[in-house]
Design an enzyme around this catalytic site. Sequence first.
Site, PDB file in Angstrom:
ATOM      1  N   ASP A  39       0.827  -1.210   0.000  1.00 21.87           N
ATOM      2  CA  ASP A  39       0.000   0.000   0.000  1.00 21.87           C
ATOM      3  C   ASP A  39       0.862   1.260   0.000  1.00 21.87           C
ATOM      4  O   ASP A  39       0.477   2.294  -0.536  1.00 21.87           O
ATOM      5  CB  ASP A  39      -0.947  -0.007   1.211  1.00 21.87           C
ATOM      6  CG  ASP A  39      -1.980  -1.110   1.083  1.00 21.87           C
ATOM      7  OD1 ASP A  39      -2.209  -1.580  -0.051  1.00 21.87           O
ATOM      8  OD2 ASP A  39      -2.567  -1.512   2.107  1.00 21.87           O
ATOM      9  N   LEU A  81     -11.895  -1.400  -2.507  1.00 26.94           N
ATOM     10  CA  LEU A  81     -12.088  -0.415  -1.448  1.00 26.94           C
ATOM     11  C   LEU A  81     -10.854   0.469  -1.360  1.00 26.94           C
ATOM     12  O   LEU A  81      -9.734  -0.004  -1.554  1.00 26.94           O
ATOM     13  CB  LEU A  81     -12.258  -1.118  -0.104  1.00 26.94           C
ATOM     14  CG  LEU A  81     -13.636  -1.638   0.273  1.00 26.94           C
ATOM     15  CD1 LEU A  81     -13.534  -2.504   1.523  1.00 26.94           C
ATOM     16  CD2 LEU A  81     -14.596  -0.478   0.530  1.00 26.94           C
ATOM     17  N   LYS A 106     -13.337  -6.064   8.232  1.00 25.96           N
ATOM     18  CA  LYS A 106     -13.059  -6.432   6.845  1.00 25.96           C
ATOM     19  C   LYS A 106     -12.640  -7.891   6.841  1.00 25.96           C
ATOM     20  O   LYS A 106     -11.655  -8.271   7.474  1.00 25.96           O
ATOM     21  CB  LYS A 106     -11.953  -5.533   6.297  1.00 25.96           C
ATOM     22  CG  LYS A 106     -11.674  -5.767   4.828  1.00 25.96           C
ATOM     23  CD  LYS A 106     -10.729  -4.702   4.322  1.00 25.96           C
ATOM     24  CE  LYS A 106     -10.412  -4.839   2.862  1.00 25.96           C
ATOM     25  NZ  LYS A 106      -9.995  -6.145   2.427  1.00 25.96           N
ATOM     26  N   ARG A 128     -15.450 -11.663  -8.666  1.00 24.53           N
ATOM     27  CA  ARG A 128     -15.267 -10.273  -9.077  1.00 24.53           C
ATOM     28  C   ARG A 128     -14.430 -10.154 -10.352  1.00 24.53           C
ATOM     29  O   ARG A 128     -14.653  -9.274 -11.157  1.00 24.53           O
ATOM     30  CB  ARG A 128     -14.609  -9.481  -7.955  1.00 24.53           C
ATOM     31  CG  ARG A 128     -14.320  -8.061  -8.407  1.00 24.53           C
ATOM     32  CD  ARG A 128     -14.018  -7.151  -7.284  1.00 24.53           C
ATOM     33  NE  ARG A 128     -12.781  -7.528  -6.633  1.00 24.53           N
ATOM     34  CZ  ARG A 128     -12.347  -6.961  -5.535  1.00 24.53           C
ATOM     35  NH1 ARG A 128     -13.069  -6.034  -4.961  1.00 24.53           N
ATOM     36  NH2 ARG A 128     -11.221  -7.339  -5.002  1.00 24.53           N
ATOM     37  N   GLU A 169     -18.906 -11.541   0.422  1.00 21.63           N
ATOM     38  CA  GLU A 169     -17.590 -12.173   0.499  1.00 21.63           C
ATOM     39  C   GLU A 169     -17.731 -13.651   0.851  1.00 21.63           C
ATOM     40  O   GLU A 169     -18.433 -13.997   1.800  1.00 21.63           O
ATOM     41  CB  GLU A 169     -16.817 -11.442   1.616  1.00 21.63           C
ATOM     42  CG  GLU A 169     -15.341 -11.590   1.561  1.00 21.63           C
ATOM     43  CD  GLU A 169     -14.672 -10.587   0.628  1.00 21.63           C
ATOM     44  OE1 GLU A 169     -15.383  -9.860  -0.105  1.00 21.63           O
ATOM     45  OE2 GLU A 169     -13.438 -10.544   0.629  1.00 21.63           O
ATOM     46  N   LYS A 272     -18.397   2.966   6.262  1.00 21.68           N
ATOM     47  CA  LYS A 272     -19.202   3.460   5.135  1.00 21.68           C
ATOM     48  C   LYS A 272     -20.094   4.603   5.609  1.00 21.68           C
ATOM     49  O   LYS A 272     -20.542   4.596   6.763  1.00 21.68           O
ATOM     50  CB  LYS A 272     -20.143   2.355   4.620  1.00 21.68           C
ATOM     51  CG  LYS A 272     -19.448   1.233   3.910  1.00 21.68           C
ATOM     52  CD  LYS A 272     -20.490   0.355   3.243  1.00 21.68           C
ATOM     53  CE  LYS A 272     -20.158  -1.088   3.409  1.00 21.68           C
ATOM     54  NZ  LYS A 272     -21.196  -1.968   2.945  1.00 21.68           N
ATOM     55  N   LYS A 296      -7.100  -0.030   7.713  1.00 24.19           N
ATOM     56  CA  LYS A 296      -6.494  -1.349   7.887  1.00 24.19           C
ATOM     57  C   LYS A 296      -5.600  -1.482   9.118  1.00 24.19           C
ATOM     58  O   LYS A 296      -5.017  -0.503   9.574  1.00 24.19           O
ATOM     59  CB  LYS A 296      -5.701  -1.709   6.626  1.00 24.19           C
ATOM     60  CG  LYS A 296      -6.648  -1.849   5.437  1.00 24.19           C
ATOM     61  CD  LYS A 296      -6.020  -2.471   4.243  1.00 24.19           C
ATOM     62  CE  LYS A 296      -5.590  -3.891   4.467  1.00 24.19           C
ATOM     63  NZ  LYS A 296      -5.065  -4.519   3.262  1.00 24.19           N
ATOM     64  N   CYS A 403       5.358 -41.404   7.472  1.00 22.67           N
ATOM     65  CA  CYS A 403       6.093 -42.464   8.155  1.00 22.67           C
ATOM     66  C   CYS A 403       5.455 -43.770   7.672  1.00 22.67           C
ATOM     67  O   CYS A 403       4.228 -43.912   7.715  1.00 22.67           O
ATOM     68  CB  CYS A 403       5.921 -42.313   9.668  1.00 22.67           C
ATOM     69  SG  CYS A 403       6.439 -43.767  10.587  1.00 22.67           S
TER      70      CYS A 403
HETATM   71  S1  IVH Z   1     -18.204  -3.252   1.781  1.00 22.45           S
HETATM   72  C1  IVH Z   1     -16.618  -1.838  -2.657  1.00 22.45           C
HETATM   73  N1  IVH Z   1     -17.520  -4.598   3.890  1.00 22.45           N
HETATM   74  O1  IVH Z   1     -12.943  -6.301   0.653  1.00 22.45           O
HETATM   75  C2  IVH Z   1     -17.671  -2.609  -2.073  1.00 22.45           C
HETATM   76  N2  IVH Z   1     -16.408  -5.099   1.858  1.00 22.45           N
HETATM   77  O2  IVH Z   1     -10.508  -5.282  -0.450  1.00 22.45           O
HETATM   78  C3  IVH Z   1     -17.960  -2.274  -0.667  1.00 22.45           C
HETATM   79  N3  IVH Z   1     -14.719  -6.887   2.063  1.00 22.45           N
HETATM   80  O3  IVH Z   1     -14.313  -5.387  -2.423  1.00 22.45           O
HETATM   81  C4  IVH Z   1     -17.697  -3.405   0.142  1.00 22.45           C
HETATM   82  N4  IVH Z   1     -15.018  -7.270   4.195  1.00 22.45           N
HETATM   83  O4  IVH Z   1     -15.050  -7.649  -1.335  1.00 22.45           O
HETATM   84  C5  IVH Z   1     -17.310  -4.414   2.584  1.00 22.45           C
HETATM   85  N5  IVH Z   1     -17.043  -5.682   5.858  1.00 22.45           N
HETATM   86  C6  IVH Z   1     -16.819  -5.513   4.557  1.00 22.45           C
HETATM   87  C7  IVH Z   1     -15.862  -6.276   3.849  1.00 22.45           C
HETATM   88  C8  IVH Z   1     -15.684  -6.032   2.484  1.00 22.45           C
HETATM   89  C9  IVH Z   1     -14.354  -7.614   3.116  1.00 22.45           C
HETATM   90  C10 IVH Z   1     -14.127  -7.033   0.710  1.00 22.45           C
HETATM   91  C11 IVH Z   1     -14.962  -6.582  -0.443  1.00 22.45           C
HETATM   92  C12 IVH Z   1     -14.151  -5.485  -1.071  1.00 22.45           C
HETATM   93  C13 IVH Z   1     -12.780  -5.900  -0.690  1.00 22.45           C
HETATM   94  C14 IVH Z   1     -11.760  -4.814  -0.825  1.00 22.45           C
END
Ligand code: IVH
Length: 653
Positions: A39, A81, A106, A128, A169, A272, A296, A403
């Site tokens: 990153d 994200l 996440k 995806r 996910e 969000k 993160k 073994c």
């Molecule tokens: S919200 C963009 N919430 O992480 C869509 N995503 O690295 C908004 N992910 O594309 C997603 N945990 O596939 C959301 N609690 C969470 C998440 C999550 C994992 C995934 C998702 C996203 C990716 C990005």
Amino acid sequence: MGKREKSAITVAALEKAIRRHNRLYFEKQSPEISDYAFDRLVEQLRRLRPDSPLLSEIPSESAPGTSRFAEVRHTSPMLSLDKCYREEDLNDWMDKFEGEVVASPKVDGCAVELRYDREGKLILAATRGDGVAGEEITENARMIQDIPQKISPLPLAGEGLGVREIRGEIYMRLSVFKNFKDSFANPRNLAAGAIKQKDPKKTGEYQLSFFGYDLLGVPFKTEWEKMQTLRSLAVPVVEIKKVPREKRQEVYDDFLGHRGSFDFETDGVVFKADRIEEQKRLGNTAHHPRYAIAYKFQGDSGKTVLKDVEWSVARTGVITPVGIVEPVELSGATVTRVSLHNYGLMKQKGVRIGAKVLMIRRGGVIPNLESVIEAGRGSVVEAPKRCPSCGAPTEIRDDFLHCTNAKNCSQTKVGELKHFVQVTEIEGFGDKLIERLYENGFVQDPADFYLLTKEQLLEIERMGEVLATKLIGNIQAKRELPLDLFLRALGIRELAKHTSKILTKEFGGLTRLFKVTEEELSAIHTVGEVIAKEVVAGLKKKRPLIEKLLKHVRIPSPLRGEGQGEGDRGKPFHGKKFLFTGSLLSMERREAEKRVEEKGGWVASGVTQELDYLVVGDGGGAGSKLEKAKKLQAKGGKVKIISEKEWKEMVGL
Ligand code: IVH
């Protein structure tokens, strides 16, 4: 060299490096640097060249042209994200909109979209991919129990196509991953591989999980409301918190503090904007929506040096390589040993003594040797020719070193005893004590625990009267073992928690289980051919041990499905097994299953001889289950095939 020229070179080099690390991570699944370091490269590029096209590219999950799945174009781009690592950056992000925020952990898995038709039936699942188009994995997704096959019809936003879409996910729970950790490096890679199996049953065997985070085609006012709706559709959603702005860092700290207690790997917190109106106003970049950000966790990776490799014999007779590394600090713990999973994976990583390696402590839980950064010139690690425990010759089968004397190898025997004690929760028997008891010949197999005397225990070094009495008492306390626990304690490969529970639910007792065939077992949802074969062979092999154990242990009458204990005796469906097939018109599948359980019945996982009723949904679409039930009937089986209407009458609806 002029300044402009110099930075042009840097940009090109940066872009090249980012592309390379993306390929290593997504296609080869073997990163050389931590997420954090990656990153930082992206951050640097953003500063030097904010309009670099690379910044809005979503790296593809598989190398171009290698897919064997059909391509699916997403209805709208499946974005990634944005991420940040500092509170200031989170604050900057938050300053751009009004209202509350929602936060959730996440989860480290694979993004998927699920499409449902007008009637709410699942018609398509796709990965995806590169964000614009992904791979079609519908049949595989059907094998994941968390993914509803049917959702109740919902109002549509304006003139839709009649299709609703859930995005979320797919991931593997850590409690499931622990059964695979000798063969796979981490749950994310395993989940990514598991959803792309040629045979959907194989996908089922991995017991993947799912949670939803988005619902398209339906109007909402807030994110919170959207999540509640998902929940009401029986879609699992990850823990979500509505957060007043000033509490943002507190929530992050809180998730960070208890990340170890989650049953999944998490590498940050997703924030969000709660108001959908604000989300719309903010819009998207080509890479991510502006209304969401992943804050993160960092500091859980480090570089170190591999000093040595030791070999440890598991109870299955598989000899596992364990890396000894220079102490490295990962998420607050000093790590000196790391599992290298199996011989094949170790070879594949190109491990040499003295190699510089990248270590990651994923989800704050499992330390893992992620990749070799510099192999160096040290000696290549070879598999030992003889078992380190019993000295018998070893052999390599598939990726595993075995073994050849596993039946009599002391380490596998001791491993078997440790496993029994751990599963049955007989307290006070640590590894050392078990090893002593084995060496002294007091306990050779799990049934011997029940024959152990106080006098024998007193022969063990540093054992006193009080402790010996207590230990004998602890064993006596475990003379009654529920069937699923009993099965698991046997240590049959593939007969772990989930499968033991299913077998208990389906077959109820050992007498029946001794007669079970591979065919019957593999007819059960999530039990594939591999598991079926291992279980049948394992039960046969362990029969003498089972008989011996049964002289000391009582198995109480069969455990019913959850919430169906003795109290269900008086209920109308008591002891009856139901299975639903096809699409139900009157209610969702989960609702129907709940009704069965409320009436004291239980829901089966497949068509077996034990099934009492196969309920065929009035919406059509019954397939192989119906065929199978008809075949059983033709052979004189007890199963009754009833319509949804008939079932409703039985329930009193
Ligand atoms: S919200 C963009 N919430 O992480 C869509 N995503 O690295 C908004 N992910 O594309 C997603 N945990 O596939 C959301 N609690 C969470 C998440 C999550 C994992 C995934 C998702 C996203 C990716 C990005």
